[in-house]
Structures are given as structure tokens and as C-alpha cells.
Motif scaffolding. Structure first.
Motif, short mmCIF file in Angstrom:
data_model
loop_
_atom_site.label_atom_id
_atom_site.label_comp_id
_atom_site.label_asym_id
_atom_site.label_seq_id
_atom_site.Cartn_x
_atom_site.Cartn_y
_atom_site.Cartn_z
N LEU A 237 -2.22 9.31 18.51
CA LEU A 237 -0.98 8.56 18.66
C LEU A 237 0.05 9.13 17.71
N GLU A 238 1.24 9.31 18.23
CA GLU A 238 2.28 10.00 17.46
C GLU A 238 2.62 9.27 16.17
N GLN A 239 2.63 7.93 16.22
CA GLN A 239 3.04 7.18 15.03
C GLN A 239 1.86 6.72 14.18
N ALA A 240 0.66 7.21 14.45
CA ALA A 240 -0.50 6.82 13.66
C ALA A 240 -0.37 7.33 12.23
N VAL A 241 -0.77 6.49 11.28
CA VAL A 241 -0.64 6.81 9.86
C VAL A 241 -2.04 7.01 9.27
N ARG A 242 -2.22 8.12 8.59
CA ARG A 242 -3.49 8.36 7.90
C ARG A 242 -3.49 7.59 6.59
N VAL A 243 -4.49 6.74 6.43
CA VAL A 243 -4.58 5.91 5.23
C VAL A 243 -5.11 6.75 4.07
N PRO A 244 -4.42 6.75 2.93
CA PRO A 244 -4.87 7.57 1.80
C PRO A 244 -6.17 7.05 1.19
N ASP A 245 -6.87 7.91 0.48
CA ASP A 245 -8.15 7.55 -0.14
C ASP A 245 -7.99 6.49 -1.22
N THR B 103 6.35 1.48 10.75
CA THR B 103 6.78 2.24 11.91
C THR B 103 7.30 1.34 13.02
N THR B 104 8.00 1.96 13.96
CA THR B 104 8.50 1.22 15.11
C THR B 104 7.36 0.63 15.93
N ALA B 105 6.27 1.40 16.07
CA ALA B 105 5.12 0.92 16.83
C ALA B 105 4.48 -0.30 16.17
N PHE B 106 4.41 -0.30 14.84
CA PHE B 106 3.85 -1.44 14.11
C PHE B 106 4.70 -2.67 14.33
N ARG B 107 6.01 -2.52 14.20
CA ARG B 107 6.91 -3.66 14.42
C ARG B 107 6.76 -4.21 15.83
N ARG B 108 6.68 -3.31 16.81
CA ARG B 108 6.60 -3.75 18.20
C ARG B 108 5.32 -4.54 18.45
N GLN B 109 4.21 -4.07 17.92
CA GLN B 109 2.94 -4.80 18.13
C GLN B 109 3.01 -6.20 17.56
N LEU B 110 3.57 -6.36 16.37
CA LEU B 110 3.65 -7.69 15.76
C LEU B 110 4.67 -8.57 16.46
N GLU B 111 5.80 -7.99 16.86
CA GLU B 111 6.85 -8.78 17.52
C GLU B 111 6.42 -9.28 18.90
N GLU B 112 5.56 -8.53 19.58
CA GLU B 112 5.17 -8.89 20.94
C GLU B 112 3.87 -9.68 20.99
N TYR B 113 3.22 -9.87 19.86
CA TYR B 113 1.88 -10.44 19.89
C TYR B 113 1.85 -11.96 20.07
N LEU B 114 2.58 -12.69 19.26
CA LEU B 114 2.47 -14.15 19.25
C LEU B 114 2.98 -14.77 20.55
N GLU B 115 2.29 -15.81 20.98
CA GLU B 115 2.70 -16.61 22.13
C GLU B 115 3.05 -18.01 21.62
N VAL B 116 4.31 -18.28 21.51
CA VAL B 116 4.78 -19.56 20.98
C VAL B 116 5.31 -20.42 22.13
N PHE C 206 0.82 -1.22 0.00
CA PHE C 206 0.00 0.00 0.00
C PHE C 206 0.85 1.27 0.00
N GLY C 207 2.16 1.10 0.07
CA GLY C 207 3.03 2.26 0.13
C GLY C 207 3.00 2.95 1.48
N LEU C 208 2.67 2.21 2.54
CA LEU C 208 2.62 2.77 3.89
C LEU C 208 3.92 2.49 4.62
N PRO C 209 4.34 3.37 5.51
CA PRO C 209 5.60 3.18 6.23
C PRO C 209 5.49 2.11 7.31
#
Length: 601
Positions: free
Chosen positions: A182-190, A108-121, A103-106
Motif C-alpha cells: 500500500l502506497e501510504q503504509a508506514v513502517r513502524v520503527p523498532d 496520512t490521508t488513508a488513516f484519516r479516511r479510515q477513521l472518518e468513515e468507520y463510525l455509524e452514528v 509515536f512520531g508517526l505521520p
């Protein structure tokens, strides 16, 4: 000598069930399945593992696998477990990054952190002599359970506006002018379609990944293709009705909306200027859509078709599967390894049957791991699907030498709901119905609940089969005769009015015809007589001989439902029959009462 590895990925229930749309539900299931398949293939390709469970040919996989490894050293097993765990977590992050890049979206550090901390293996591995496999398996399962009871957690958590889907993660993606706090929130383009993020929605990393998962799956080489057009609740409710209409007319109506089309636009209540403005749909489409829908509705009336607003969500699970998998029902526990191999093949074959059954009846499987199923079903086909699924469930007792008297069975929970009912609540209620079915003594039951748009709820739980009656077949017949006009549903309303307040205390007695009779027996006699009387009054058949036979057959079977489940459950059973008959009555039922009546066997 080999080693046994049990590997699990979580949190599976919340990851799948946290959904606002059916596409979220489906995507959550497919992502878990993909991660499990990736982990199992890593074990096979890099470490020569033999997968005991599940069958990797299944379209849907559970969140765990059991494997035998040729490695014996503790250090080697630890490394294998760590490598597979890192592969799973790395794949999860890779999927998320790839979706954002599409989608051409960045990223972000916050996005990476949410995915890295989510799974319980969680995984456990150890030496396993195939001759003592049963003992090793039980020990591994016990250790795995202990590990899950001591889950690590991070203190504090995130602070900020929460995800509209999960309600627990900070919102990282939003649409519109209002920032998501939220500081790292991304506005999704139309340019990104509204089906990925509706106006007013704000999604966190996990929610956005599920909503947009098709962007990843359309580029990967997975054997079982992702259904990017997975239908909405409105689509499931309407599917049978729309197929009965001129398809050229249906497609022409869809075409005027273009990329903005939504199945909900088949309901006039959704064709409003406010709805169009909110979703960014050009206003000049509105009047044209109203005119075309009016013509489509006329075609529906001419064919006796109604646009149903209800659908069913089914949760089905094999009874006591943990005992079967662990070999507790085997006469010889030493047979467990071979039994698990046969069990895997049997459940894999059943998963294929489930797929065929659902496709034949316009149903959609969210997942089917073999012993468990989550599916969406059109009401017109609900009862037929339930019966076929139960009849096809494998007889696990035939896969090995089991303890005498042990037989496999399955229980199900069904929630019938309006297409606008919050999906998360529908899932929750369907699971509650499944638990209700599994609390029935001996299980092998199905619980059906209806959440009406008015807010009224009714539910009934029955065995798949009693000694004197098959409840679902009776329910199907009731729906047919009510929908076809053989009987009026006034007998149901009258029974409810007369007996709904009848709830005497335990052990009481009643004097009846000069005799002291236990209250239960007296109640049965009264209700049986009243069922027969009200059925005769509501029968609309012209042939009185056939009418008398029909009343007698119905009365006997209905009384059996009352005897087995009690009065409240019996009245709810009838209420569900009346509700279903109103929903399916306009879709092809024969209303010619002079052409004969399908008498019960």
C-alpha cells in the motif's frame, strides 16, 4: 413538555470483537465507552440534558444513551443531534491522531479516511410529554430501528493487503522489511514496542488505534483509568497458579526478559530460538530463561501447582432486557419514565458488584454495562464467579408494578479455551453459547463449551436452578470430589462409553421386566441404576457409610440433570466436570480421603 433523544454509536459488536489480543478486546470496549460518555456529557453540558440511561458513573458504558432535553423546536433538535454526532466522530479522529503523534508517526490521508468513515452514528429526537413517555419511547425506538435497517454504504471499498486484526481495512502500519502493498503504509520503527505491532503483523487505522489506545488514555482525564497492563489469555490462565509460587522467584524470572516479557514464557514450549529471533529477543537470554523456568517449575511441583493453559471467556446478558427497558412488563405503562430511572440506578449498582466479584476471583472485565458483561476468568474461580454473578443480578420486578409472574433473569455463555486458541474464535464461540442458553425455554440458563487443544469440543446447557438441583453447585462439587480424589473419573468415561450411542426414536417403547414401559421411563431407570453402580465402583472413600451416602446423594442429583437436559447434554456435563477437575486438581485440593467428605445437603 420536553424532547426525547436516543443516541447510538456503532458498529459496537465488530469493533470490540475484532481482536487478536486481549488488549485489543479491552481497548475496543473502552473506546466505545469513552465515546458514549463524551456524547452524553456534551448533551448535559451544552444542552441541559437529563440522562435517563445509562448510569454515567459506570466504568463501562454501552454504545447508546437516552436523554430528555428542554429543547422543543425541530430545528433545535436537529442541530443538537448533529453537534453531538460531530463531537463523537471528531473525538474518534482526535484520539487516532494523538496516538500517532505520541509515536512520531505521520497522520496520512488513508488513516484519516479510515477513521472518518468507520463510525455509524444514529440518533432520533422528538417532542415527548412526560405523561405520555411510554408511547414516545416506543415510537422513537421503532424509528431508530428503521434507520439502522437502511444503512448507507460506499461502493468499491479499499483494495490492498488487509489488516491482520479486522480483515476489512487496508493495512497502514507494518513492521519489518516487507512493505504492506500500500502506497501510504508506514513502517513502524523498532523503538515502538512489539506489543503494539508484532513482527509480521500489518494493521489498518482502526486496528492500530485499538492496539495503541493506552497512549491516549494515559494522557486524558478520564475518571476510570485505562488498564494498560490488561492481562493476556496466558496471564489469565496462569494468574492463580503464579500467586501460589514465591513471588520473588516469579518477578526475578520476568526481569530477565525486560521489555520483551510475555506471560507465554512461563510455558517451556515457547522458549525457543525461533520465537526469540522472531520477536527480536537477545539469544543469550534463552538458556538462562530455561534454567530459571526449570527452577520455578520445581517450586510449582513442590507446592502441588500446575501451570494451567486454559482460561474462560464469559458473555452474560439480561434476558428480554428490551422488554424491561421499554416497559412491556409494567402493569402501568405510564410508570415507564420513573421505572427507567430506577432501572439505570439498579444496573449501575450491579456493575459495581460485578467489578468487586471479578476482582476478588482474579477475573477481568472487558466491559459491564449493567445488564451485559464480557469477562475473562481464571478456571480455578470460574464456577464460583458464575454463581455469584447470577445471585447478585438485580430483581427488576421490584423496581415497579410489573405484570404478575414476570421476573428478571440473565443468561450466560462460557467458552473454555487454550491460551493459544484464536481470540476471535473464542469470542465467537462464547456468543454462540450465550445464544444456546437464550434458546432454552424460559431462559435463565448458562451454556458452557470447552474447546480442547486437541480440537475436541464439548458443550452443555443448564438452567441456573432446577426444582431438585442447582446444576452449577453440583458441577462445582463434582470438580471438587474428582480433584480431591474422593471419586475416580472412570464412572464418567464408562457412562459415556455405554450410553453415548443410545438415541432411540421419538415415542418408541421397550418391554422391561414383562411390562411395556415408555422408552423414556425405561431409559431413566436403566441410567439411574448404572450411575449408582459406576459411582460405587469409582468411590475411593475408606468410610463405607459415608461412601454410600455420597453415592446416593450424587446419583439423585446427576439423574436430575439427565432428566432435565437429556442424555447427550448430561454426558457433556460430566465431561466438562472431568476436564475442570484435571485443570484445577493441583491447586490446593485436599487429597486426604480419611479426613471426611462434604456430603450434599
Amino acid at each position: 413538555m420536553k424532547s426525547l433523544l436516543i443516541f447510538t454509536i456503532g458498529p459496537v459488536q465488530s469493533f470490540i470483537a475484532q481482536a487478536r489480543k486481549t488488549q485489543d478486546l479491552y481497548a475496543g470496549s473502552r473506546l466505545i465507552s469513552y465515546l458514549c460518555r463524551t456524547a452524553a456529557r456534551k448533551a448535559i453540558d451544552d444542552y441541559g440534558a437529563e440522562i435517563i440511561y445509562p448510569d454515567l458513573n459506570n466504568p463501562s458504558l454501552p454504545n447508546r444513551f437516552v436523554a430528555l432535553l428542554p429543547v422543543l423546536e425541530k430545528e433545535g433538535l436537529q442541530e443538537i443531534g448533529r453537534q453531538i454526532e460531530e463531537t463523537v466522530k471528531g473525538t474518534f479522529l482526535h484520539i487516532g491522531c494523538k496516538v500517532l503523534q505520541s509515536f512520531g508517526l505521520p497522520v496520512t490521508t488513508a488513516f484519516r479516511r479510515q477513521l472518518e468513515e468507520y463510525l455509524e452514528v444514529f440518533w432520533v429526537a422528538g417532542k415527548c410529554d412526560p405523561a405520555a413517555y411510554a408511547g414516545a419511547y416506543r415510537e422513537m425506538e421503532s424509528l431508530l430501528g428503521a434507520m439502522k435497517n437502511i444503512r448507507p454504504f460506499s461502493a468499491g471499498g479499499e483494495q490492498g493487503r488487509k489488516c491482520s486484526m479486522t480483515g476489512q481495512h487496508n493495512a497502514l502500519f507494518y513492521r519489518g522489511k516487507k512493505k504492506a502493498f500500500l502506497e501510504q503504509a508506514v513502517r513502524v520503527p523498532d523503538s515502538i514496542p512489539a506489543r503494539y505491532l508484532a513482527p509480521g503483523e500489518s494493521l489498518g487505522g482502526i486496528g492500530f488505534l485499538k492496539r495503541t489506545a493506552d497512549q491516549f488514555f494515559k494522557t486524558c482525564n478520564e475518571d476510570n483509568k485505562f488498564d494498560a497492563a490488561f492481562p493476556s489469555t496466558a496471564g489469565i490462565a496462569l494468574e492463580d497458579s503464579l500467586l501460589a509460587l514465591p513471588q520473588e522467584q516469579v518477578e526475578k524470572y520476568k526481569g530477565i526478559f525486560g521489555k520483551w516479557f510475555n506471560d507465554q514464557f512461563f510455558y517451556e514450549e515457547n522458549l525457543t530460538a525461533r520465537r526469540f529471533a522472531m520477536e527480536g529477543i537477545p539469544g543469550d537470554i534463552l538458556e538462562k530463561a530455561k534454567r530459571m523456568l526449570k527452577e520455578l517449575s520445581k517450586a510449582a511441583v513442590a507446592r502441588g501447582v500446575s501451570f494451567s493453559k486454559y482460561y474462560a471467556l464469559l458473555v452474560m446478558d439480561g434476558d428480554s432486557m428490551g422488554e424491561w427497558v421499554a416497559g412491556k412488563n409494567l402493569a402501568d405503562r405510564g410508570e415507564l419514565l420513573d421505572f427507567q430511572r430506577r432501572l439505570t440506578r439498579s444496573l449501575g449498582a450491579y456493575a459495581g458488584q460485578v467489578k468487586a466479584i471479578l476482582e476478588a476471583h482474579h477475573g477481568r472485565s472487558v466491559y459491564c454495562g449493567g445488564d451485559d458483561l464480557l469477562a475473562l476468568i481464571n478456571l480455578q474461580h470460574l464456577l464460583a464467579v458464575l454463581q455469584e454473578l447470577r445471585e447478585s443480578f438485580p430483581a427488576l420486578e421490584q423496581l415497579g408494578h410489573v405484570v404478575p409472574g414476570k421476573k428478571s433473569s440473565t443468561s450466560a455463555g462460557v467458552c473454555i479455551a487454550h491460551y493459544k486458541a484464536p481470540l476471535a474464535e473464542v469470542i465467537k464461540y462464547a456468543r454462540e453459547m450465550e445464544r444456546t442458553a437464550k434458546h432454552l425455554e424460559g431462559k435463565d440458563a448458562v451454556a458452557i463449551g470447552v474447546i480442547k487443544h486437541s480440537g475436541e469440543i464439548c458443550q452443555a446447557v443448564v438452567k441456573w436452578k432446577y426444582e431438585n438441583v442447582a446444576p452449577l453447585k453440583l458441577l462445582c462439587r463434582l470438580v471438587d470430589i474428582l480433584a480431591a480424589g474422593w471419586f475416580s473419573d472412570t464412572f464418567i468415561r464408562n457412562l459415556a462409553r455405554e450410553f453415548s450411542s443410545l438415541s432411540p426414536g421419538e415415542g418408541r417403547q421397550r418391554v422391561f421386566s414383562g411390562r411395556v414401559i415408555p422408552l423414556k421411563a425405561a431409559e431413566e431407570e436403566i441410567i439411574g441404576a448404572e450411575i449408582a453402580r459406576l459411582l460405587r465402583r469409582s468411590c475411593l472413600m475408606e468410610d463405607r457409610v459415608k461412601a454410600d451416602k455420597a453415592v446416593k446423594d450424587l446419583c439423585g442429583q446427576l439423574l436430575s440433570i439427565y432428566v432435565e437436559g437429556g442424555l447427550a447434554n448430561f454426558l457433556s456435563f460430566l465431561d466438562i466436570a472431568a476436564f475442570l477437575s484435571r485443570e484445577v486438581k493441583a491447586n490446593g485440593c485436599n487429597k486426604d480421603r480419611s479426613s471426611g467428605y462434604p456430603l450434599f445437603s
